[in-house]
Design an enzyme around this catalytic site. Structure first.
Site, mmCIF file in Angstrom:
data_model
loop_
_atom_site.group_PDB
_atom_site.id
_atom_site.type_symbol
_atom_site.label_atom_id
_atom_site.label_comp_id
_atom_site.label_asym_id
_atom_site.label_seq_id
_atom_site.Cartn_x
_atom_site.Cartn_y
_atom_site.Cartn_z
ATOM 1 N N LEU A 6 0.085 -9.533 9.204
ATOM 2 C CA LEU A 6 -0.144 -10.368 8.022
ATOM 3 C C LEU A 6 -0.880 -9.547 6.959
ATOM 4 O O LEU A 6 -1.947 -8.983 7.216
ATOM 5 C CB LEU A 6 -0.962 -11.610 8.386
ATOM 6 C CG LEU A 6 -0.347 -12.529 9.456
ATOM 7 C CD1 LEU A 6 -1.108 -13.857 9.518
ATOM 8 C CD2 LEU A 6 1.128 -12.774 9.205
ATOM 9 N N GLY A 9 -2.423 -11.579 1.782
ATOM 10 C CA GLY A 9 -3.608 -12.048 1.059
ATOM 11 C C GLY A 9 -3.899 -11.194 -0.165
ATOM 12 O O GLY A 9 -3.551 -10.016 -0.212
ATOM 13 N N ARG A 13 -11.879 -10.444 -3.478
ATOM 14 C CA ARG A 13 -13.255 -9.950 -3.432
ATOM 15 C C ARG A 13 -13.358 -8.416 -3.488
ATOM 16 O O ARG A 13 -14.444 -7.866 -3.600
ATOM 17 C CB ARG A 13 -13.960 -10.478 -2.172
ATOM 18 C CG ARG A 13 -14.355 -11.944 -2.314
ATOM 19 C CD ARG A 13 -15.470 -12.271 -1.355
ATOM 20 N NE ARG A 13 -14.965 -12.503 -0.021
ATOM 21 C CZ ARG A 13 -15.637 -12.222 1.100
ATOM 22 N NH1 ARG A 13 -16.833 -11.669 1.020
ATOM 23 N NH2 ARG A 13 -15.126 -12.471 2.283
ATOM 24 N N LYS A 20 -5.240 -5.151 -1.497
ATOM 25 C CA LYS A 20 -6.304 -4.863 -0.521
ATOM 26 C C LYS A 20 -5.888 -3.887 0.569
ATOM 27 O O LYS A 20 -6.631 -2.949 0.892
ATOM 28 C CB LYS A 20 -6.786 -6.170 0.106
ATOM 29 C CG LYS A 20 -7.826 -5.940 1.189
ATOM 30 C CD LYS A 20 -8.655 -7.159 1.460
ATOM 31 C CE LYS A 20 -7.947 -8.162 2.313
ATOM 32 N NZ LYS A 20 -8.867 -9.248 2.735
ATOM 33 N N GLN A 71 6.188 -13.293 1.472
ATOM 34 C CA GLN A 71 5.717 -14.679 1.583
ATOM 35 C C GLN A 71 5.246 -15.118 0.209
ATOM 36 O O GLN A 71 4.290 -14.587 -0.327
ATOM 37 C CB GLN A 71 4.547 -14.769 2.578
ATOM 38 C CG GLN A 71 4.110 -16.201 2.843
ATOM 39 C CD GLN A 71 2.702 -16.283 3.380
ATOM 40 O OE1 GLN A 71 1.940 -15.313 3.320
ATOM 41 N NE2 GLN A 71 2.315 -17.432 3.888
ATOM 42 N N GLY A 134 -13.029 -19.254 12.407
ATOM 43 C CA GLY A 134 -12.592 -20.376 13.222
ATOM 44 C C GLY A 134 -13.364 -20.335 14.533
ATOM 45 O O GLY A 134 -13.637 -19.269 15.072
ATOM 46 N N ALA A 375 -16.756 43.167 -8.059
ATOM 47 C CA ALA A 375 -17.302 41.962 -8.692
ATOM 48 C C ALA A 375 -16.752 41.794 -10.096
ATOM 49 O O ALA A 375 -16.587 42.770 -10.825
ATOM 50 C CB ALA A 375 -18.823 42.042 -8.727
#
Ligand code: UD1
Ligand code: CA
Length: 451
Positions: A6, A9, A13, A20, A71, A134, A375
């Site tokens: 999934l 989203g 934030r 994301k 989706q 949850g 050099a």
């Protein structure tokens, strides 16, 4: 098995234009970590649920084995998994992963699949602060009854510290029965994947739970703070693996590997080094503090002194690089080459035992073996329009402060006097010098200030 990831989203934030799951952890997009995990599990089908505006996600991480399912709109986790059902193998179980939970380990997922068997498996964890998650509700015998989302939970239910991590394993045929029947009569008006627990129990199907080996495996990224926290966990894990394989780290808390670091035996790495892309360090290599190596190969026994920067370059064995050396793309150094402080090398080969120890620019050059570059020597490789090559043959000695105006060749064994501006080829075994004759002016007096 089937794996559903999934990733639809928005990630508000993160406060970023970038979706994301494209934010980077250890140098790679979050979703790339999860795809790698799915591949490690040898998933037969990998379905990624992505969202509106997420075409750049698909473009960034497309692969022949990934099925992309859009989706739109996003009506919840249950609705998200529902979109994938037609693409899944109905005879294999389905494992649900999350594009923003990058550190989930394959041992934990294998355990979840084993625990689920032919039933439903839920990965749970016990958090000191379970708020937002949850909650797992069990009966008096400890059997799972259902999952209640934080926002739908009563005070008593919120006191439960066992949370749903979101990771689930389910029989695909059962998902096809359950998901279309989900309702959205809840605080968020969403179709909750978590409601399948109740449906499974209703059918008398066993619901098993198991826990991750470490709680950080199930932490998601919702903000830049959480991203930074997981980055530290990831780097710590990398550092432990390196030390377990025999690498000496001055401080495992101060190394960043943003890609793949492959080390031989007895490699030592001092603090604050960053490794990007693919880096390979041979046996006995020492990397000093504050070095940045990107897509580089370093041969056995070489020492990279502090503050050196190496990108898309190959360092041979037993070389001495730095401090403050810069090896840019296309650099290839042979054995026992010395590149010292404030020396920049680009798109050049330098053969064995040659040295440029101080303050030089070697660009678009082929340098032979046993060459000494003084050099302040500079290859003038760019005329404002095109780049030109400089060829320095074996055994050449180049005095300090020399400019080699390319295209130009310095023949084998030649010596260039200090301060030479070389615009034509220098013959072998001879001294070539372009220098204004030194003059001392007799009777000259320095002007005096008037008093
Ligand atoms: C979900 C779980 C919760 C669990 C928590 C763990 C549900 C209903 N709740 O809650 O029990 O404790 O994860 O972090 O599943 N997503 C989509 N499409 C959608 C909705 C979500 O792809 O329509 C993706 C999101 O990008 C995200 C993941 O699913 O990666 C979880 O969604 P989110 O809304 O964050 O679920 P939580 O409310 O955190
Ligand atoms: Ca979440």
């Amino acid at each position: 098995m089937n794996v559903v990831i999934l990733a639809a989203g928005q990630g508000k934030r993160m406060r970023s234009e970038l979706p994301k799951v494209l934010h980077r952890l250890g140098g790679r997009p979050l979703l790339a970590h999860v795809l790698e995990t799915a591949r490690e599990l040898k998933a037969g089908k990998i379905c990624v649920v992505y969202g509106h505006g997420g075409e750049i996600v698909r473009e960034a991480l497309d692969g022949p084995d990934v099925i992309w399912v859009r989706q739109e709109p996003q009506l919840g986790t249950g609705h998200a998994v529902l979109q994938t059902l037609t693409f899944l193998d109905p005879d294999a179980p389905t494992l649900v992963l999350y594009g923003d939970v990058p550190l989930i380990g394959t041992p934990t997922l294998t355990r979840l699949l084993d625990a689920a068997g032919d039933g439903l498996g839920v990965l749970t964890a016990v958090f000191d602060d379970p708020s937002g998650y949850g909650r797992i509700l069990r009966d008096a015998d400890g059997r799972v009854q259902r999952i209640v989302e934080h926002r739908d939970a009563s005070e008593d239910e919120r006191a439960v510290c066992e949370i749903n991590t979101g990771f689930m394993a389910a029989p695909t045929a059962a998902l096809k029965r359950w998901l279309p029947s989900l309702g959205n009569d809840n605080a968020q008006g969403e179709y909750y994947l978590t409601d399948i627990v109740r449906l499974a129990i209703g059918e008398g199907l066993p619901v098993a739970t198991t826990q991750p080996e470490a709680n950080w495996e199930v932490l998601g990224v919702n903000s830049k703070v959480q991203l930074a926290e997981l980055e530290r966990v990831h780097q710590r894990n990398n550092a432990l693996l390196l030390m377990e394989s025999g690498v000496t780290l001055a401080d495992p808390g101060r190394i960043d590997v943003r890609g793949e670091l492959d080390c031989g035996r007895d490699v030592t790495i001092d603090v604050n080094c960053v490794f990007e892309g693919r880096v390979a360090l041979g046996d006995g290599v020492e990397v000093g503090a504050n070095c940045v190596l990107k897509n580089a190969v370093v041969g056995a026994g070489s020492r990279i002194a502090p503050f050196s920067h190496i990108e898309s370059a190959e360092v041979g064995p037993r070389c001495a690089i730095g401090p403050y050396a810069r090896l840019r793309p296309g650099t290839k150094l042979g054995e026992d080459v010395h590149i010292g402080n404030f020396v920049e090398v680009k798109n050049s080969t330098v053969a064995e035992r040659s040295k440029a120890n101080h303050l030089a620019y070697v660009g678009d050059a082929s340098v032979g073996k046993d060459v000494n570059i003084g050099a302040g020597t500079i290859t003038c490789n760019y005329d404002g329009a095109s780049k030109h090559r400089t060829v320095i043959e074996d055994d050449v000695f180049i005095g300090s402060d020399t400019q080699l105006v390319a295209p130009v060749t310095v023949g084998r064994g030649a010596t260039l006097g200090a301060g030479t501006t070389l615009t034509q080829d220098a013959p072998s075994d001879k001294l070539t010098i372009t220098r204004v004759k030194q003059l001392t002016v007799p009777g000259w007096k320095r002007p005096q200030k008037k008093k």
